[in-house]
Design an enzyme around this catalytic site. Structure first.
Site, PDB file in Angstrom:
ATOM      1  N   ASP A 187       0.809  -1.341  -0.068  1.00 53.10           N
ATOM      2  CA  ASP A 187      -0.144   0.129  -0.036  1.00 53.10           C
ATOM      3  C   ASP A 187       1.046   1.196   0.175  1.00 53.10           C
ATOM      4  OD1 ASP A 187      -2.357   1.640   0.636  1.00 53.10           O
ATOM      5  OD2 ASP A 187      -3.163  -0.044   0.953  1.00 53.10           O
ATOM      6  N   HIS A 262      -2.977   3.125  -4.513  1.00 54.29           N
ATOM      7  CA  HIS A 262      -2.212   2.658  -3.234  1.00 54.29           C
ATOM      8  C   HIS A 262      -0.869   2.191  -3.557  1.00 54.29           C
ATOM      9  CE1 HIS A 262      -5.723   3.052  -0.647  1.00 54.29           C
ATOM     10  NE2 HIS A 262      -6.536   2.862  -1.441  1.00 54.29           N
ATOM     11  N   ASP A 324      -8.896  -0.717  -5.834  1.00 50.67           N
ATOM     12  CA  ASP A 324      -9.592   0.124  -5.105  1.00 50.67           C
ATOM     13  C   ASP A 324      -8.955   1.578  -5.206  1.00 50.67           C
ATOM     14  OD1 ASP A 324      -7.702  -0.721  -3.434  1.00 50.67           O
ATOM     15  OD2 ASP A 324      -8.738   0.028  -1.880  1.00 50.67           O
ATOM     16  N   GLU A 325      -9.965   2.726  -4.935  1.00 48.36           N
ATOM     17  CA  GLU A 325      -9.807   4.044  -4.855  1.00 48.36           C
ATOM     18  C   GLU A 325      -8.449   4.307  -5.430  1.00 48.36           C
ATOM     19  OE1 GLU A 325     -10.949   4.117  -0.137  1.00 48.36           O
ATOM     20  OE2 GLU A 325      -9.012   3.788  -0.488  1.00 48.36           O
ATOM     21  N   TYR A 416     -16.417  -4.843   8.003  1.00 50.55           N
ATOM     22  CA  TYR A 416     -15.198  -3.831   8.388  1.00 50.55           C
ATOM     23  C   TYR A 416     -14.880  -3.897   9.882  1.00 50.55           C
ATOM     24  CZ  TYR A 416     -13.791  -2.473   3.658  1.00 50.55           C
ATOM     25  OH  TYR A 416     -13.244  -2.158   2.448  1.00 50.55           O
ATOM     26  N   ASP A 418     -12.206  -2.769  11.115  1.00 53.29           N
ATOM     27  CA  ASP A 418     -11.289  -1.491  11.696  1.00 53.29           C
ATOM     28  C   ASP A 418     -12.445  -0.480  12.055  1.00 53.29           C
ATOM     29  OD1 ASP A 418     -12.292  -1.130   8.858  1.00 53.29           O
ATOM     30  OD2 ASP A 418     -10.928   0.437   8.516  1.00 53.29           O
ATOM     31  N   THR A 468      -5.330  -1.484   9.025  1.00 48.81           N
ATOM     32  CA  THR A 468      -4.737  -1.340  10.405  1.00 48.81           C
ATOM     33  C   THR A 468      -4.128   0.028  10.572  1.00 48.81           C
ATOM     34  OG1 THR A 468      -2.766  -2.464   9.286  1.00 48.81           O
ATOM     35  CG2 THR A 468      -3.998  -3.590  10.760  1.00 48.81           C
TER      36      THR A 468
HETATM   37  C1  ACM Z   1     -11.136  -0.533   0.651  1.00 45.60           C
HETATM   38  O1  ACM Z   1     -11.871  -0.412   1.764  1.00 45.60           O
HETATM   39  N1  ACM Z   1     -10.395   0.737   0.046  1.00 45.60           N
HETATM   40  C2  ACM Z   1     -11.235  -1.472  -0.167  1.00 45.60           C
END
Ligand code: ACM
Length: 527
Positions: A187, A262, A324-325, A416, A418, A468
């Site tokens: 990442d 990322h 993603d993103e 999720y 987190d 994390t």
């Molecule tokens: C993600 O939570 N960006 C997959």
């Protein structure tokens, strides 16, 4: 059937269970009788029982013509005719024998996990427990998972926790009959897997100068940093050890190498992979970052070289490429990216991302693997063989499944880990936000109503996500993961019929005592 108070506190709840007759009692002369296919299972079971019981149970491998039939035995049998598929099993407990029968050794392994949970919780101790009778209730269990994909994702890029933490989590996954360990290895804030061809990925990309302190806010101009270098990575030898350890527990390790976003840690190591030519640092703050890979041929080759090494290490059918993103700002502003869009006759930056994912899909398919990515890989058109993880909600998963793609349901609202476990956030350790209490995980239904029965098989299953950013220590991982992972395991394994939250809590309370003996730093139910 069981009287209610009598139900053994098994998690996940088995598909079918009936009580009959008297208990089995483990003794020093109990033999483990196994066929050749269950040789490893027999050794695993013997080792599991050895320390707390003080018994070194003999293993008798059948068929042995002159093997005496032991009076009391635990029998591990493979029978291709046994129902329940590769992971299903049947467990019969009578006063004379515990018999675990399955079509494949993985099913027998799950039968052993059930047997472990049927034994007194002291079986989890790593030292001798005297004056205890090791009884297993007389019963018959027929069990098989609801979904083939029952996962746990661990982000090792934001914080690196090392091999011992991962091995322990694999043991805890196995206890809950989970079978996919999704290892988020790269990442913006760190590259965590050794790649021989590109050593700077870990030499440079594996380390960040410092880390932002407290809750990260995009609009805060001068946030505090801790001034502490953080990093580390898994060597290829360690990766092989983790993959083998997981495989020995029925768990497939799914590597995730993030692209095309990322990617800042990799671009910090090799600036030619980026769009600006600028020398970047490994990221020290969280959030969505504009620095993404370029889509030049040399970058595609670099990523495919990385994936070649990854495929040598991970036998997993699926390889996760993130996706993603991906902010499109740099592609919009880069002359090279615009030229590439023109050359390829593409409509826009979304189409460029789709082109990139198609290239990776074809590359992986050419090597007999399957691409999986986060749902944003739908943007601009999904690659033909792609499987998606639906995380922003259920819509991505619904669209992909109805179009005939496989999906793993990973929506933030239910999976999720987190996110906060309580609304009294001042009583919880700092978390990214959100609210996913235990009950919400438990009530999650992975097949959305909008997916008709014809397409339901495209939902491979579900998994928990532990990002994390706010989880620096192994104890904190356990706090965020348990007991929510117990609930997720039940969602993924147990039949919908019989789903009952109060009943789950009744089983969970004694199960948590088991986890306590295992030293798990779970979040208490009542805080
Ligand atoms: C993600 O939570 N960006 C997959």
């Amino acid at each position: 059937m069981f009287a209610n108070a009598d139900i053994p506190p098994l998690i996940p709840r088995p598909a079918a269970m009936e009580r009959y007759g008297d208990d089995f009692e483990l003794a020093s002369d109990t033999a483990i009788v196994a066929d050749a296919a269950n040789c490893n299972n027999a050794a695993y079971l013997r080792d599991l029982l050895a320390a707390p019981t003080g018994f070194s149970l003999p293993i008798v491998l059948t068929p042995l013509a002159d093997a005496p039939t032991p009076a009391k035995a635990i029998r591990l049998k493979t029978d291709p005719a046994q129902a329940g598929g590769r992971e299903g099993y049947r467990l019969d407990v009578t006063p004379e024998t515990v018999e675990i029968t399955a079509a494949a050794p993985t099913g027998v392994f799950y039968g052993i996990q059930t047997l472990q949970q049927l034994l007194p919780i002291e079986i989890e101790r790593r030292n001798l427990v005297s004056d205890l009778r090791w009884r297993v209730p007389g019963l018959v269990i027929r069990d098989a998972p609801r979904f083939p994909w029952r996962g746990f994702m661990l982000d090792q890029a934001r914080y690196f926790h090392g091999k011992a933490t991962v091995l322990r989590l694999l043991d805890l996954m196995a206890l809950h009959k989970l079978n996919v360990f999704h290892w988020h290895l790269t990442d913006d804030q760190g590259w965590r897997i050794e790649i021989k061809k590109y050593p700077r990925l870990t030499e440079v990309g594996g380390w960040r100068r410092e880390t932002v302190v407290g809750r990260w806010r995009e609009d805060e101009a001068n946030p505090p940093f801790d001034g502490a270098r953080h990093g580390g990575f898994y060597t290829q030898d360690e990766v092989r050890e983790v993959v083998a350890y997981a495989a020995g527990r029925g768990i497939t390790t799914l590597p995730e190498i993030e692209m095309p976003g990322h990617a800042q840690a990799a671009i910090a190591a090799y600036p030619e992979l980026g769009n600006t030519g600028q020398q970047l640092d490994v990221a020290t703050r969280w959030g969505i970052i504009e620095n993404v890979y370029n889509v030049e041929e040399h970058t595609i080759r670099f990523l495919q070289d990385v994936l070649d090494e990854v495929m040598d290490l991970f036998p997993s059918q699926f390889i996760h490429i993130g996706g993603d993103e991906v902010p499109k700002k740099q592609w919009r502003e880069s002359a090279a990216a615009q030229r590439r869009i023109q050359e390829l006759g593409l409509k826009d930056e979304d189409a460029l991302q789709s082109y990139f994912v198609h290239r990776m899909d074809a590359f992986l398919a050419g090597r007999g693997r399957r691409l999986v990515g986060w749902e944003e890989i739908l943007e601009g058109g999904l690659a033909p063989g792609a499987t998606i993880m639906s995380w922003r909600g259920e819509q991505g998963g619904i669209a992909a499944a109805l179009a005939g793609h496989d999906v793993v349901m990973t929506p933030t609202h239910w999976t999720y880990f987190d996110y906060y476990q309580s609304q009294e956030t001042n009583r919880e350790p700092l978390a990214i936000g959100g609210y996913v209490p235990l009950e919400k995980v438990y009530i999650y239904e992975p097949i959305p109503a909008a997916i008709d029965p014809i397409h339901a098989h495209h939902v491979l299953g579900t998994q928990a996500q532990l990002w994390t950013e706010y989880v620096p220590t192994p104890e904190h991982i356990e706090y965020m993961t348990f007991p929510r992972l117990c609930a997720l395991a039940e969602v993924a394994w147990s039949p919908v019929t019989g789903k009952d939250y109060p009943g789950f809590l009744n089983r969970l309370r004694p199960h948590l005592e088991r986890l306590r003996l295992l030293g798990v730093h779970f979040r208490p139910l009542d805080v």
